[in-house]
Design a protein around this motif. Structure first.
Motif, PDB file in Angstrom:
ATOM      1  N   GLY A 240       0.790  -1.229   0.000  1.00  0.00           N
ATOM      2  CA  GLY A 240       0.000   0.000   0.000  1.00  0.00           C
ATOM      3  C   GLY A 240       0.820   1.276   0.000  1.00  0.00           C
ATOM      4  N   VAL A 241       1.932   1.273  -0.705  1.00  0.00           N
ATOM      5  CA  VAL A 241       2.799   2.454  -0.759  1.00  0.00           C
ATOM      6  C   VAL A 241       2.194   3.499  -1.698  1.00  0.00           C
ATOM      7  N   SER A 242       2.257   4.748  -1.290  1.00  0.00           N
ATOM      8  CA  SER A 242       1.781   5.856  -2.123  1.00  0.00           C
ATOM      9  C   SER A 242       2.951   6.723  -2.556  1.00  0.00           C
ATOM     10  N   SER A 243       2.681   7.669  -3.462  1.00  0.00           N
ATOM     11  CA  SER A 243       3.725   8.544  -3.990  1.00  0.00           C
ATOM     12  C   SER A 243       3.379  10.007  -3.758  1.00  0.00           C
ATOM     13  N   VAL A 244       4.406  10.780  -3.428  1.00  0.00           N
ATOM     14  CA  VAL A 244       4.300  12.236  -3.331  1.00  0.00           C
ATOM     15  C   VAL A 244       5.422  12.832  -4.168  1.00  0.00           C
ATOM     16  N   LEU A 245       5.099  13.840  -4.980  1.00  0.00           N
ATOM     17  CA  LEU A 245       6.079  14.478  -5.847  1.00  0.00           C
ATOM     18  C   LEU A 245       6.528  15.817  -5.265  1.00  0.00           C
ATOM     19  N   VAL A 246       7.818  16.094  -5.398  1.00  0.00           N
ATOM     20  CA  VAL A 246       8.372  17.356  -4.883  1.00  0.00           C
ATOM     21  C   VAL A 246       9.042  18.122  -6.022  1.00  0.00           C
ATOM     22  N   SER A 247       8.993  19.435  -5.933  1.00  0.00           N
ATOM     23  CA  SER A 247       9.532  20.292  -6.983  1.00  0.00           C
ATOM     24  C   SER A 247      11.037  20.455  -6.859  1.00  0.00           C
ATOM     25  N   GLU A 248      11.656  20.898  -7.937  1.00  0.00           N
ATOM     26  CA  GLU A 248      13.079  21.193  -7.926  1.00  0.00           C
ATOM     27  C   GLU A 248      13.412  22.250  -6.870  1.00  0.00           C
ATOM     28  N   GLU A 249      12.585  23.274  -6.801  1.00  0.00           N
ATOM     29  CA  GLU A 249      12.844  24.359  -5.848  1.00  0.00           C
ATOM     30  C   GLU A 249      12.794  23.869  -4.411  1.00  0.00           C
ATOM     31  N   SER A 250      11.852  22.983  -4.120  1.00  0.00           N
ATOM     32  CA  SER A 250      11.737  22.492  -2.741  1.00  0.00           C
ATOM     33  C   SER A 250      12.898  21.572  -2.396  1.00  0.00           C
ATOM     34  N   ILE A 251      13.427  20.847  -3.374  1.00  0.00           N
ATOM     35  CA  ILE A 251      14.593  19.992  -3.125  1.00  0.00           C
ATOM     36  C   ILE A 251      15.806  20.841  -2.776  1.00  0.00           C
ATOM     37  N   VAL A 252      16.030  21.904  -3.535  1.00  0.00           N
ATOM     38  CA  VAL A 252      17.169  22.797  -3.266  1.00  0.00           C
ATOM     39  C   VAL A 252      17.043  23.423  -1.886  1.00  0.00           C
ATOM     40  N   ALA A 253      15.854  23.929  -1.570  1.00  0.00           N
ATOM     41  CA  ALA A 253      15.662  24.578  -0.276  1.00  0.00           C
ATOM     42  C   ALA A 253      15.854  23.596   0.874  1.00  0.00           C
ATOM     43  N   ALA A 254      15.346  22.369   0.730  1.00  0.00           N
ATOM     44  CA  ALA A 254      15.491  21.369   1.791  1.00  0.00           C
ATOM     45  C   ALA A 254      16.949  20.980   1.966  1.00  0.00           C
ATOM     46  N   ARG A 255      17.660  20.814   0.865  1.00  0.00           N
ATOM     47  CA  ARG A 255      19.070  20.437   0.928  1.00  0.00           C
ATOM     48  C   ARG A 255      19.887  21.514   1.647  1.00  0.00           C
ATOM     49  N   ASN A 256      19.630  22.755   1.329  1.00  0.00           N
ATOM     50  CA  ASN A 256      20.342  23.837   2.006  1.00  0.00           C
ATOM     51  C   ASN A 256      20.004  23.889   3.494  1.00  0.00           C
ATOM     52  N   GLU A 257      18.735  23.650   3.818  1.00  0.00           N
ATOM     53  CA  GLU A 257      18.335  23.693   5.227  1.00  0.00           C
ATOM     54  C   GLU A 257      18.894  22.509   6.006  1.00  0.00           C
ATOM     55  N   LEU A 258      18.993  21.360   5.387  1.00  0.00           N
ATOM     56  CA  LEU A 258      19.601  20.217   6.069  1.00  0.00           C
ATOM     57  C   LEU A 258      21.041  20.528   6.480  1.00  0.00           C
ATOM     58  N   TRP A 259      21.723  21.312   5.662  1.00  0.00           N
ATOM     59  CA  TRP A 259      23.084  21.717   6.019  1.00  0.00           C
ATOM     60  C   TRP A 259      23.078  22.798   7.107  1.00  0.00           C
ATOM     61  N   ARG A 260      22.285  23.843   6.913  1.00  0.00           N
ATOM     62  CA  ARG A 260      22.291  24.967   7.857  1.00  0.00           C
ATOM     63  C   ARG A 260      21.798  24.567   9.243  1.00  0.00           C
ATOM     64  N   GLU A 261      20.741  23.771   9.286  1.00  0.00           N
ATOM     65  CA  GLU A 261      20.113  23.463  10.572  1.00  0.00           C
ATOM     66  C   GLU A 261      20.657  22.205  11.246  1.00  0.00           C
ATOM     67  N   PHE A 262      21.115  21.230  10.440  1.00  0.00           N
ATOM     68  CA  PHE A 262      21.509  19.940  11.007  1.00  0.00           C
ATOM     69  C   PHE A 262      22.929  19.522  10.660  1.00  0.00           C
TER      70      PHE A 262
END
Length: 305
Positions: A240-262
């Motif tokens: 019962g696995v589902s899928s969620v799609l993420v945008s290019e912009e959200s990937i960049v922002a998350a990647r930068n935040e993973l570095w800054r915050e964690f």
């Protein structure tokens, strides 16, 4: 052919001592990261590579010809590392546009690197032809039972370490999500997170079977498979696995935040799970306990801000 939880438990015993048991990071009372980016060679892939090679060694099919594999980077690194540890040669086929950092790292692992084609599918065709001609063992990046079972050992670790309701898992060819979904079974639900520009799981679910999709975007070096693997599709359908799609912009922002915050330096493909949460395209239910698998660290650090 399907992979079972028994296969994953066997894989865990087989690869014990060869891979790291990666830690978890409690981000909040309801969010935890599984830090698989701390695995050998910077991604989850050695789990499946070791399981494939060690199973072949038990069966007598891992010979002096070594292994052949195709990869945008991480599966090649894992195959090269496992082969070196087991004392056999490795030839790795990668697309010509594979990240230079990953190609250079492959060579430090004593692998013979062959660059061919513009995407994973073309590199795989060349690798399969080489394996058939040379007699080397073919290591698939994601669609082999031993590979999927090896990746599923992450799910066993999660069940032992945490109580949680949902696991968010990045999707490319599907070995990771297929393995984790099989390991978790009905103990927790799994959501596949994939870039809008590489929706292999979403299109497979829509079509009722794996189908070819166009792939591109920032995460294509690690999530660039053209279609979901057949084994993974069986696993996600059964669980019962589902899928969620993420945008290019959200990937960049998350990647930068993973570095800054964690202080987590991750590749774009590994940032998709956090991107889904940060952007709100995946919204946990009230009090839902979520694990986000952070699956890879092989990246150009100069591109993180």
């Amino acid at each position: 052919m399907t992979v079972t939880r028994d296969d994953i438990q066997l894989a865990a015993r087989r690869i014990a001592g060869r891979v790291r048991r990666t830690p978890v990071l409690r981000v909040s009372p309801t969010l935890t990261f599984k830090l698989e980016l701390l695995q050998h060679v910077g991604s989850f892939k050695p789990r499946g590579a070791f399981n494939r090679l060690l199973a072949a060694k038990e069966q007598g099919t891992l010979t002096g010809q070594g292994i052949v594999t195709a990869s945008g980077g991480n599966a090649g690194l894992a195959g090269a590392y496992a082969a070196r540890e087991l004392g056999v040669p490795a030839r790795i086929f990668v697309p010509v546009n594979a990240p230079a950092a990953k190609v250079a790292r492959l060579r430090t692992l004593d692998a013979d690197v062959v660059q061919v084609g513009n995407e994973y599918a073309e590199a795989y065709e060349a690798a399969a032809a080489e394996a058939a001609e040379s007699g080397a063992l073919l290591l698939h990046a994601y669609d082999q039972p031993e590979v999927l079972a090896g990746q599923g050992t992450i799910g066993l670790e999660l069940l032992e370490d945490l109580e949680f309701d949902k696991a968010l898992v990045a999707v490319g060819g599907g070995g990771l999500i297929g393995g984790i979904a099989t390991a978790l079974g009905d103990r927790a639900r799994v959501v596949g997170i994939e870039p809008e520009l590489a929706p292999t799981l979403a299109r497979a679910l829509d079509a009722g079977e794996p189908v070819d999709v166009q792939v591109g975007g920032l995460a294509a070096d690690s999530l660039g498979a053209r279609r979901l693997g057949a084994l993974a599709f069986s696993a996600v359908e059964a669980n019962g696995v589902s899928s969620v799609l993420v945008s290019e912009e959200s990937i960049v922002a998350a990647r930068n935040e993973l570095w800054r915050e964690f202080q987590l330096a991750v590749e774009h493909g590994a940032a998709v799970t956090y991107a889904a949460l940060r952007s709100g395209v995946y919204q946990p239910a009230p009090d839902e306990r979520v694990v986000a698998v952070i699956c890879g660290a092989n990246t150009d650090l100069s591109t993180i801000s």
